[in-house]
Design a protein around this motif. Structure first.
Motif, PDB file in Angstrom:
ATOM      1  N   GLY A 122       0.789  -1.220   0.000  1.00 13.28           N
ATOM      2  CA  GLY A 122       0.000   0.000   0.000  1.00 13.28           C
ATOM      3  C   GLY A 122       0.825   1.276   0.000  1.00 13.28           C
ATOM      4  O   GLY A 122       0.276   2.379  -0.090  1.00 13.28           O
ATOM      5  N   ILE A 123       2.156   1.156   0.106  1.00 11.69           N
ATOM      6  CA  ILE A 123       3.031   2.328   0.121  1.00 11.69           C
ATOM      7  C   ILE A 123       3.754   2.420  -1.217  1.00 11.69           C
ATOM      8  O   ILE A 123       4.437   1.481  -1.632  1.00 11.69           O
ATOM      9  N   ASP A 124       3.604   3.540  -1.880  1.00 17.56           N
ATOM     10  CA  ASP A 124       4.229   3.777  -3.181  1.00 17.56           C
ATOM     11  C   ASP A 124       5.541   4.532  -2.960  1.00 17.56           C
ATOM     12  O   ASP A 124       5.541   5.717  -2.654  1.00 17.56           O
ATOM     13  N   VAL A 125       6.663   3.842  -3.093  1.00 16.61           N
ATOM     14  CA  VAL A 125       7.975   4.442  -2.832  1.00 16.61           C
ATOM     15  C   VAL A 125       8.497   5.119  -4.093  1.00 16.61           C
ATOM     16  O   VAL A 125       8.520   4.518  -5.173  1.00 16.61           O
ATOM     17  N   ARG A 126       8.896   6.372  -3.959  1.00 13.47           N
ATOM     18  CA  ARG A 126       9.507   7.120  -5.054  1.00 13.47           C
ATOM     19  C   ARG A 126      10.948   7.450  -4.646  1.00 13.47           C
ATOM     20  O   ARG A 126      11.167   8.051  -3.593  1.00 13.47           O
ATOM     21  N   ILE A 127      11.900   7.072  -5.464  1.00 16.04           N
ATOM     22  CA  ILE A 127      13.311   7.325  -5.187  1.00 16.04           C
ATOM     23  C   ILE A 127      13.795   8.474  -6.067  1.00 16.04           C
ATOM     24  O   ILE A 127      13.634   8.441  -7.288  1.00 16.04           O
ATOM     25  N   THR A 128      14.377   9.493  -5.444  1.00 10.84           N
ATOM     26  CA  THR A 128      14.993  10.585  -6.185  1.00 10.84           C
ATOM     27  C   THR A 128      16.439  10.696  -5.742  1.00 10.84           C
ATOM     28  O   THR A 128      16.758  10.451  -4.575  1.00 10.84           O
ATOM     29  N   THR A 129      17.333  11.002  -6.671  1.00 14.10           N
ATOM     30  CA  THR A 129      18.756  11.016  -6.350  1.00 14.10           C
ATOM     31  C   THR A 129      19.298  12.438  -6.333  1.00 14.10           C
ATOM     32  O   THR A 129      18.949  13.267  -7.164  1.00 14.10           O
ATOM     33  N   SER A 130      20.144  12.685  -5.349  1.00  9.47           N
ATOM     34  CA  SER A 130      20.779  13.990  -5.207  1.00  9.47           C
ATOM     35  C   SER A 130      22.006  13.831  -4.341  1.00  9.47           C
ATOM     36  O   SER A 130      22.021  13.048  -3.396  1.00  9.47           O
ATOM     37  N   SER A 131      23.065  14.570  -4.650  1.00  7.25           N
ATOM     38  CA  SER A 131      24.293  14.507  -3.857  1.00  7.25           C
ATOM     39  C   SER A 131      24.303  15.550  -2.744  1.00  7.25           C
ATOM     40  O   SER A 131      25.120  15.473  -1.826  1.00  7.25           O
ATOM     41  N   GLY A 132      23.394  16.511  -2.809  1.00  4.56           N
ATOM     42  CA  GLY A 132      23.365  17.575  -1.807  1.00  4.56           C
ATOM     43  C   GLY A 132      22.286  17.353  -0.766  1.00  4.56           C
ATOM     44  O   GLY A 132      21.433  16.462  -0.888  1.00  4.56           O
ATOM     45  N   LEU A 133      22.320  18.165   0.293  1.00  2.00           N
ATOM     46  CA  LEU A 133      21.282  18.098   1.307  1.00  2.00           C
ATOM     47  C   LEU A 133      19.962  18.571   0.707  1.00  2.00           C
ATOM     48  O   LEU A 133      19.935  19.427  -0.166  1.00  2.00           O
ATOM     49  N   VAL A 134      18.859  18.008   1.193  1.00  2.00           N
ATOM     50  CA  VAL A 134      17.556  18.363   0.649  1.00  2.00           C
ATOM     51  C   VAL A 134      16.830  19.318   1.583  1.00  2.00           C
ATOM     52  O   VAL A 134      17.056  19.332   2.790  1.00  2.00           O
ATOM     53  N   ASP A 135      15.951  20.129   1.005  1.00  2.00           N
ATOM     54  CA  ASP A 135      15.008  20.932   1.756  1.00  2.00           C
ATOM     55  C   ASP A 135      13.703  20.140   1.750  1.00  2.00           C
ATOM     56  O   ASP A 135      13.021  20.063   0.720  1.00  2.00           O
ATOM     57  N   PHE A 136      13.359  19.523   2.877  1.00  3.75           N
ATOM     58  CA  PHE A 136      12.231  18.595   2.903  1.00  3.75           C
ATOM     59  C   PHE A 136      10.930  19.257   2.468  1.00  3.75           C
ATOM     60  O   PHE A 136      10.110  18.645   1.788  1.00  3.75           O
ATOM     61  N   GLN A 137      10.723  20.512   2.845  1.00  4.02           N
ATOM     62  CA  GLN A 137       9.492  21.195   2.486  1.00  4.02           C
ATOM     63  C   GLN A 137       9.486  21.585   1.010  1.00  4.02           C
ATOM     64  O   GLN A 137       8.536  21.311   0.274  1.00  4.02           O
ATOM     65  N   ARG A 138      10.543  22.214   0.572  1.00  7.85           N
ATOM     66  CA  ARG A 138      10.609  22.696  -0.814  1.00  7.85           C
ATOM     67  C   ARG A 138      10.640  21.554  -1.813  1.00  7.85           C
ATOM     68  O   ARG A 138       9.983  21.595  -2.865  1.00  7.85           O
ATOM     69  N   ASP A 139      11.406  20.508  -1.509  1.00  5.67           N
ATOM     70  CA  ASP A 139      11.591  19.408  -2.457  1.00  5.67           C
ATOM     71  C   ASP A 139      10.526  18.334  -2.347  1.00  5.67           C
ATOM     72  O   ASP A 139      10.553  17.361  -3.112  1.00  5.67           O
ATOM     73  N   ASN A 140       9.595  18.477  -1.392  1.00  8.37           N
ATOM     74  CA  ASN A 140       8.526  17.497  -1.203  1.00  8.37           C
ATOM     75  C   ASN A 140       9.096  16.091  -1.012  1.00  8.37           C
ATOM     76  O   ASN A 140       8.658  15.130  -1.645  1.00  8.37           O
ATOM     77  N   VAL A 141      10.089  15.997  -0.141  1.00 11.44           N
ATOM     78  CA  VAL A 141      10.754  14.735   0.156  1.00 11.44           C
ATOM     79  C   VAL A 141      10.445  14.333   1.597  1.00 11.44           C
ATOM     80  O   VAL A 141      10.475  15.170   2.503  1.00 11.44           O
ATOM     81  N   ASP A 142      10.121  13.050   1.805  1.00 10.11           N
ATOM     82  CA  ASP A 142       9.775  12.568   3.144  1.00 10.11           C
ATOM     83  C   ASP A 142      11.002  12.210   3.969  1.00 10.11           C
ATOM     84  O   ASP A 142      11.015  12.392   5.190  1.00 10.11           O
ATOM     85  N   ALA A 143      12.019  11.668   3.325  1.00 13.07           N
ATOM     86  CA  ALA A 143      13.221  11.235   4.047  1.00 13.07           C
ATOM     87  C   ALA A 143      14.390  11.195   3.074  1.00 13.07           C
ATOM     88  O   ALA A 143      14.215  11.184   1.852  1.00 13.07           O
ATOM     89  N   ALA A 144      15.586  11.193   3.629  1.00 11.94           N
ATOM     90  CA  ALA A 144      16.795  11.125   2.807  1.00 11.94           C
ATOM     91  C   ALA A 144      17.782  10.166   3.453  1.00 11.94           C
ATOM     92  O   ALA A 144      17.849  10.059   4.686  1.00 11.94           O
TER      93      ALA A 144
END
Length: 299
Positions: A122-144
């Protein structure tokens, strides 16, 4: 002058065929014929002026150029999917977006992700790749998943695993004539390096082995992504400095061997990082529990 982008259909066909290593499976995924996939790949190769696949004995393999090209194309399509999801404002209660390093995704996370999907359909996992730190709010990312010492402010950081440093190479390299029985034999081999945060790995290991650090400065080959460096070692180009998380699967499957018993522990490791306010959401808690168990070899 900006370079003209190749056909989007050709890039989609390339990404799918490279992922499956099969024109037939790529055609089924994209709902087109195998002939259409073949034509799109051929047209893309002509546009790029580069051969992407080697077709022999009903097997499909990537050329070295395609292996270098694929991570960027895959990341671009993933970014487009994420952007489309944000645009359409889909209910993301069951969508879990995880950012990680491209190399860790390719060599460690993706081969294990099927187990999580089977346990949590029931959980749809989306993987995005980045070498830098993420802005969780701006990038709409749940975890890194990030490498470091876990000292990041304002976030929850859960320890996953450490890395050890040690040389690795193809089994074929040991049979190619030049000996590789002791660290001093490295002088007769091509050393494979990774730039950026891994650029000091060879020097650190050579110091631990009691060898002159200038050995790491002999002519070699340098890549900007560690998984490309590891692939070069698998292909027999030279000896790479491996890290546990990136090479353990290739070692267990016989694609790589460890010629020496000298391993250098590092004082940093990989963490699952999440914003404090969302760290205990059901989807993230399930992923965290599975990921920690997987890193400890319990899943």
């Amino acid at each position: 002058m900006t370079a003209r982008l190749p056909s989007l259909n050709g890039l989609r066909a390339f990404e799918a065929a490279a992922r499956h290593l099969s024109f037939t499976q790529a055609a089924a995924e994209l709902n087109v014929t195998q002939t259409a996939i073949s034509h799109q790949i051929k047209r893309l190769e002509e546009e790029l002026g580069v051969r992407l696949f080697v077709r022999q004995n009903r097997a499909l393999t990537l050329t070295p150029e395609a292996k270098d090209y694929l991570p960027g194309i895959r990341a671009a399509f993933n970014d487009m999917r994420l952007a489309t999801d944000r645009l359409q404002r889909k209910d993301d209660g069951h969508v879990l977006t995880v950012s990680t390093l491209a190399s860790l995704a390719a060599k460690w996370l993706l081969p294990r992700l099927t187990a999580f999907q089977e346990a949590h359909p029931g959980i749809d996992v989306r993987i995005t790749t980045s070498s830098g730190l993420v802005d969780f709010q701006r990038d709409n990312v749940d975890a890194a998943i990030r490498y470091g010492r876990g000292q990041w402010q304002g976030v929850r950081a859960d320890w996953l695993m450490a890395d050890e440093l040690f040389p690795v190479c193809s089994p074929a390299l040991l049979q190619a004539g030049k000996p590789l029985k002791c660290p001093e034999d490295l002088r007769d081999h091509v050393l494979l390096h990774t730039s950026n945060i891994y650029s000091d790995d060879w020097r650190l290991w050579l110091t631990a082995a009691g060898l002159p650090t200038d050995l790491s400065k002999q002519p070699g080959v340098t890549f900007d992504l560690i998984f490309v460096t590891i692939q070069a070692a698998i292909d027999g180009i030279g000896v790479a400095m491996g890290r546990t998380s990136y090479v353990q699967d290739d070692i267990s499957k016989g694609r790589l061997v460890v010629p020496f018993k000298i391993a250098l522990p590092t004082d940093a490791g990989f963490y699952l990082v999440s914003p404090q306010g969302r760290a205990d959401s059901p989807k993230l808690s399930a992923f965290r529990q599975w990921l920690i168990a997987s890193a400890q070899g319990k899943s």
